[in-house]
Every structure is written in C-alpha cells, then in structure tokens.
Design an enzyme around this catalytic site. Sequence first.
Site, short mmCIF file in Angstrom:
data_model
loop_
_atom_site.label_atom_id
_atom_site.label_comp_id
_atom_site.label_asym_id
_atom_site.label_seq_id
_atom_site.Cartn_x
_atom_site.Cartn_y
_atom_site.Cartn_z
N SER A 172 0.87 -1.18 0.00
CA SER A 172 0.00 0.00 0.00
C SER A 172 0.90 1.22 0.00
CB SER A 172 -0.90 0.00 1.23
OG SER A 172 -1.63 1.20 1.32
N LEU B 191 -8.05 3.31 2.60
CA LEU B 191 -8.88 2.12 2.62
C LEU B 191 -8.05 0.88 2.88
CD1 LEU B 191 -11.60 0.67 2.14
CD2 LEU B 191 -11.06 0.69 -0.31
N GLU B 192 -6.88 0.78 2.21
CA GLU B 192 -5.99 -0.37 2.42
C GLU B 192 -5.47 -0.42 3.85
OE1 GLU B 192 -4.33 -0.23 -2.19
OE2 GLU B 192 -3.20 0.68 -0.53
N LEU B 193 -5.11 0.73 4.39
CA LEU B 193 -4.60 0.78 5.76
C LEU B 193 -5.67 0.36 6.75
CD1 LEU B 193 -2.43 1.57 7.82
CD2 LEU B 193 -3.29 3.92 7.70
#
Length: 608
Positions: A421, A492-494
């Site tokens: 990410s 969002l990935e985190l």
Amino acid sequence: MASFIFFLLFLFIILGGTTPAVGQSSDQSECYDWGESSESAVAVMEAESGWLSCPLFSHPSVYNYSSTQNPGHNLFWYRLPEGHDLEQPITYSSRISKDRERLWLQPALANDTGHYICMLRNLSSCSKIAMRLKVLRRDDVVPGNSCLPAVAMAATPVMIPLQQGAKVDCPDLQNANKMADGEPTVTWFHGCNKFPFGSSDRQLKGVSLQVHVMMDHYQGLYYCRVQYQRRGQTLNFTRMLNITGIYPDSLPKVPSILQPTKDKVLIVRQDKEVRLVCRGLFPYVDSPWDIWWTVDGKTVEQLNDSRFSKVKTRQVKYDYGDRQEESVLVIHDFQADDRNREFNCSVKNGRGFETRRVRLDVEVVLPSVELGCGLGVTLVLMLLLFVVYHIFWLELLLLYRSWFGTDERHTDDKEFDVYISYARNSEEETFVLSTLRRVLENELGYSVCIFDRDSLPGGTITDETLSFVARSRRLLVVVSPGYASQGSQALLELKAGIDSMALGGHLRVILVQYRPLQRQGWVRELRGARVALALVRWQGDKSEDLTSHFWKRLRVELPVRRVNSKEEGGSGKDVALMRLSSQNSTNSQTGLISNTVKHPENVYNYAA
C-alpha cells in the site's frame, strides 16, 4: 623458692659461714653486697618530709628488723652523693634521723639526691644494699601555671561503690603520727578545689574524708597535705589518691565469659593460622583474677607444642571497676586432628570460676583458582556473545528462522505473501515498482500483490481492495508525507489491514518509512497503532544493497520462505507470467485509476 634461698643465705651469714660469692674474710673486711634495689627510685618533693626504708627488710622471711636485734645486728646508713665514688657515713641531725629500718629526711633538700646504702652488720656477718633517692622540684612535677599540688609519689587507687559511702584516709598518715610532736592536720583537695567542696555528700571526719553517697562526678584525683610539728618546726608532705566509682556490691561479682558464645561452632581453615579469642567480664572485687586457655586440659606452657602460643592478655574495656579482658590462643598450623581436641576458655576471680569449650569445624575450601578461571571464561564468553548478538542480531535471527521457521504457505490458504500500500504519486510508485516489487519477487521469491497491477478491469475498487488485503499474509505500508492524503485508496488499504490485524486474523502490518515524517503528519489510524507495528526505515543509497540493514530487517518481518530446486523453475515461470500479465493490464488499469481520481466520490462513500 626465692624466699628459701634468701633464708639459706641468711643462715650462712648468721652462722659465720663464707660463700664464694661473698668472699668474706675473718676480719670482716668484706660485706655481702646485694647491689642496687630492683625497686624504682624513691621520690620526695623538695622542702617536704620524706623517708627511705631499707630494702633488706622487704623480705620478712629473710630479714626482719625485730628478729635481727637479738643477734646483735646494727643498721648503718651510708650515702654516695651524685658524682662521687666513695661512700660517706651519714651524720644524723635534727633534719636527718633514723627510726628503726627508716632514714628520715625532715625536710628533704635538693642536694640529698643520690644513692643510699643500708648495711646490716654484727660481729660475724654483714649485708648491704643500695637504693636511689630523687628530690624533685615543683617544676619537675607540674607545669608552672598549674593550680594542682606537687606530688612526687604515684596516686593511690581508692574504689568506692556508687550510691554507697566510704571513709578515705590520707596515705602514710600513720608515719607522720610517729614523728610528730602532736596531732597532724590534713587538708584535702579535689583537683584545684580545696575542702569544703560545696556538697554535703563529702565531709571531713577528723582527718579523714567521708564520702556519704558516691556519685559519678565525685571521681578523680584527690590530694591530701599532712602537716605536723616536730621540735618546733612545721613539716609537711602531700599524697595523691585516685578515687574511682565502681558498681555496687549488690550486683553479681562472679566473672563471666562473653566470647566465645555458648554452643557456637567456629569455622576454621586447615593449614592456616587460627586465632581463638577468649573475652571475659570481671566485676570489681578486691582479689586476684585470671583468664587463660587450655588445650586438652593443659595450659600452653604445659602443652609444650610450638604450634600453640598465646598473645599477652589485654584490657578491652573498663567500666566503673568492671573490666573486660581478652586472651588469644594462636594455632599456627591448624590440622584436621585438632578438631578432636578440647579447647577451653576459663576465667576466675575471688568470687567464682567459669569455663567454656570452643567447638571447631574445618571449612570446605572450594578450588578458588579453578572457579575463578571458569567464572572469568564464562563472563568473557557471555560478553562476547552479547557483543556478537548486539552486532549480528539480525543475521542470527534470520539464520534461526531459516532453520526452525515455519513456511506459512503450508499453514494457511493465503494467495499473496505481501500486499503493498502506497501513495499514488510518481515518486513512490517508482520506488514500489522498481525497488520493492523487484527485490521481493525476483530476489527473495515472495508473491507480491499491487492493486494497480493485479486488479482486473471493470471491478469495484472497494471490494477488490478488501479481497486483496484478505488474501495477503503481510500488508506493507509505504509511509511518506503524501501517504493517505492523495485520495482514499491508501487509507482504505490501511484501515482494512489494521482491522484484520485487530480482529485476530493472520495478517500483519509492516510500515516502511520511505521519507522522514513528523508525528503530526501521521494519519489518525496510524497514530493509535504505531506502537504495535514494526517500522523499517529506508535510508536511500545505504539501503540499496541486499545486505543492508533495511532488507535484513524487512526479511525478519516477512514470512519465512524456503525455495527448493524443483520450485525454482516453476517460480521462474510464474514470475515471467506475472510480468506479462502486468504489462497487459497496465493500460486497462490506467483508465480505471484516472477514472477513480476524477470521480473519487465512489470510494469516499466507503470511507465515510
């Protein structure tokens, strides 16, 4: 024994016998000379009365003045002045007189100093002995500015129990009574204070000092000056007393042993010198006391063994007449057989006796040299291991993981090893694709998932992002000042990775700090989870090499990977196919990314 020898000599003299030592002839030209008296010189103050007692009568069993008068003995006095070699007979006068065995000087003058010889003689025998007289001046005894009386003789000790009374007489007062024409008078001093002393506890009773109640502050030096008249002349002499308070007679006066304590075992070392201490408490009583050691019931003198000796008895403490005395037994070379000997410490005085046995045991001596060397080597090795671990801990940890680590591909059903990410900008994208992806896939053999490369066209960004994160073993977050500020994809990935890690999943989040970042630059989600996350710092050119700290530290956080020879070919094909797939999908993803950037509200709805 000495008294018996003196008595035999006396019989020889009385019977007219001769001895080789005397060398006496029939005309009595020779006289048995006892030499000079072993007692110290007699001291008298100038202008005071004094006397000399013939030392021949100091042993009554040999010479007694009354018994020597029967065989017709006569006592003569001679004087050897200072600087003269010839004895001179003493001319008696009103100042110098003889009374029985004493020669009186009333008063003594400075030039009376010298040697005096007293000779006891009759028709068949003769004996003589010499003694020394010292006439002292006041400046010889006390400092010139002192108020204390001048005294030539040593102080006479006087012991008075505390809280009790006693009568104190001036020493030699009875001798003055013999020579005085009337009753002598006595003046008392306590230090520089002349009687009366301002206290009703101390009063005069005739010529004696009466102490009614002995107190601690009544202790000290007292002086008594005796003054008397003789033939119209006033004469005097001064004596000194040391009055000391002692514990009352009602207290126990039996001696006791303070050391060694009862039933205590002393640990000693074999072949070493051992010192056994015997310490006894002797309450004051007017009787002899003694403290000694015995070995198997024998004293050191009786034992006659050079290995055993004793140190001279010494006084440890003095407290109101009670004294602590210490005697030390020295065993110069202690042997194992000495443990079976009986060592007894004993004390006694006129009131009682006590003895106590000392129990000895041999100390178990550890091999100090061997232990010291072993301990030293151990410490050096520990220090060396600590230094090695401190310097090479990453290498050691990687080596341990390669031997004992578990390959997570055999324990889970994840598809990707790493999901990367990052902020979608050109600089970080270049770092991710050309550095991280290249090394992780080509050099280290990890399967890497990058959304912009591996996602299919036409899919939903949110669903595919969550799917990729869920199918990955590690979420590698490239942290920089632009992270999560260029759009919601990185955020969002985190959030998906942190939520999966918090819910106990098999995903771990790794932070790679690409550029330095202040704490206020961290997004809210990272601020709370930063403490629990591993952080690996990229240091530019220093981190390019695969042997750098960055790659070693990153490998520790990544899954354990073992690639055998059979898998290498297959993995190479997979890598080639992945590269081809990534090239084919790049163009399609470019349009999707640009569409997302132009219409970010599709993703913001999830973030909200």
